[in-house]
Design a protein around this motif. Structure first.
Motif, mmCIF file in Angstrom:
data_model
loop_
_atom_site.group_PDB
_atom_site.id
_atom_site.type_symbol
_atom_site.label_atom_id
_atom_site.label_comp_id
_atom_site.label_asym_id
_atom_site.label_seq_id
_atom_site.Cartn_x
_atom_site.Cartn_y
_atom_site.Cartn_z
ATOM 1 N N GLU A 1 5.892 -7.389 -21.507
ATOM 2 C CA GLU A 1 5.973 -8.746 -22.057
ATOM 3 C C GLU A 1 6.620 -8.811 -23.444
ATOM 4 O OE1 GLU A 1 4.639 -11.700 -20.693
ATOM 5 O OE2 GLU A 1 4.204 -10.631 -18.832
ATOM 6 N N ARG B 1 9.313 -11.326 -25.150
ATOM 7 C CA ARG B 1 10.550 -11.309 -24.359
ATOM 8 C C ARG B 1 10.673 -12.573 -23.537
ATOM 9 N NH1 ARG B 1 10.533 -5.329 -21.587
ATOM 10 N NH2 ARG B 1 11.202 -4.156 -23.405
ATOM 11 N N LYS B 2 11.887 -12.977 -23.324
ATOM 12 C CA LYS B 2 12.177 -14.076 -22.405
ATOM 13 C C LYS B 2 12.224 -13.503 -20.984
ATOM 14 C CE LYS B 2 13.234 -17.020 -25.746
ATOM 15 N NZ LYS B 2 12.073 -17.546 -26.388
ATOM 16 N N ASN B 3 12.188 -14.393 -19.989
ATOM 17 C CA ASN B 3 12.190 -13.935 -18.595
ATOM 18 C C ASN B 3 13.424 -13.111 -18.248
ATOM 19 O OD1 ASN B 3 9.727 -14.876 -17.788
ATOM 20 N ND2 ASN B 3 10.499 -16.881 -17.173
ATOM 21 N N TYR B 4 14.598 -13.519 -18.750
ATOM 22 C CA TYR B 4 15.805 -12.765 -18.427
ATOM 23 C C TYR B 4 15.785 -11.388 -19.094
ATOM 24 C CZ TYR B 4 17.418 -14.724 -22.909
ATOM 25 O OH TYR B 4 17.531 -15.109 -24.220
ATOM 26 N N ASP B 5 15.144 -11.273 -20.258
ATOM 27 C CA ASP B 5 14.997 -9.964 -20.904
ATOM 28 C C ASP B 5 14.116 -9.049 -20.058
ATOM 29 O OD1 ASP B 5 16.532 -10.675 -23.093
ATOM 30 O OD2 ASP B 5 14.805 -11.353 -24.274
#
Length: 159
Positions: free
Chosen positions: A19, A128-132
């Motif tokens: 995360e 983190r973002k979802n794409y990360d």
């Protein structure tokens, strides 16, 4: 009774590494009550929803679940109480500056015994973002696949 030596892990927060991007880690002592220590000796704890905050020059650990000690009496502790972390003053001042910077949080990574004392590894992290997260998973899978192929080649089985 002989004194304990070495490191024995009680609980880990594997989800935190997925995360968050871990920027820096700190080892801190934890102020515990007697029944919390006994419960930890049984290897029972959960760091999943835990986080730490700096309040009035002290670092406090929130939402870490240490279940009640089964054989405890009226002296038993509440499972999700906030617990004080023991850090050096210069580390606390550094954390105050970093967390006020914005977007950074303190996340517990591991709870363990070190030479008979309860310690917690706390990380300064950025969410983190979802794409990360997807990118990190893809990189991890690619590394695993490469290691698998390299292992096959080293053993002489090409496929």
């Amino acid at each position: 009774m002989p004194k304990e030596t070495g490191r024995k892990t009680i609980a880990q927060n594997r989800r935190a590494r997925h995360e968050y991007d871990i920027l820096d880690t700190y080892e801190a002592g934890v102020v515990l009550t007697g029944t919390e220590v006994k419960s930890l000796r049984l290897g029972r704890a959960s760091l999943v929803d835990g986080f730490a905050q700096v309040e009035h020059g002290e670092v406090w650990l929130h939402n870490v679940h240490i279940p009640e000690y089964v054989e405890g009496t009226w002296t038993n502790h509440t499972p999700r109480r906030k617990r004080k972390l023991l850090l050096h003053r210069d580390e606390i001042e550094k954390l105050v500056g970093k967390t006020k910077e914005g977007g950074l949080t303190l996340v517990p990574l591991a709870l363990y015994w070190k030479d008979g004392r309860a310690k917690i590894e706390v990380a300064l992290a950025r969410g983190r973002k979802n794409y990360d997260k997807r990118t990190a998973l893809a990189e991890k899978d690619a590394k695993r696949e490469m290691a698998r192929i390299m292992g096959r080649q080293a053993k002489g089985r090409h496929s």
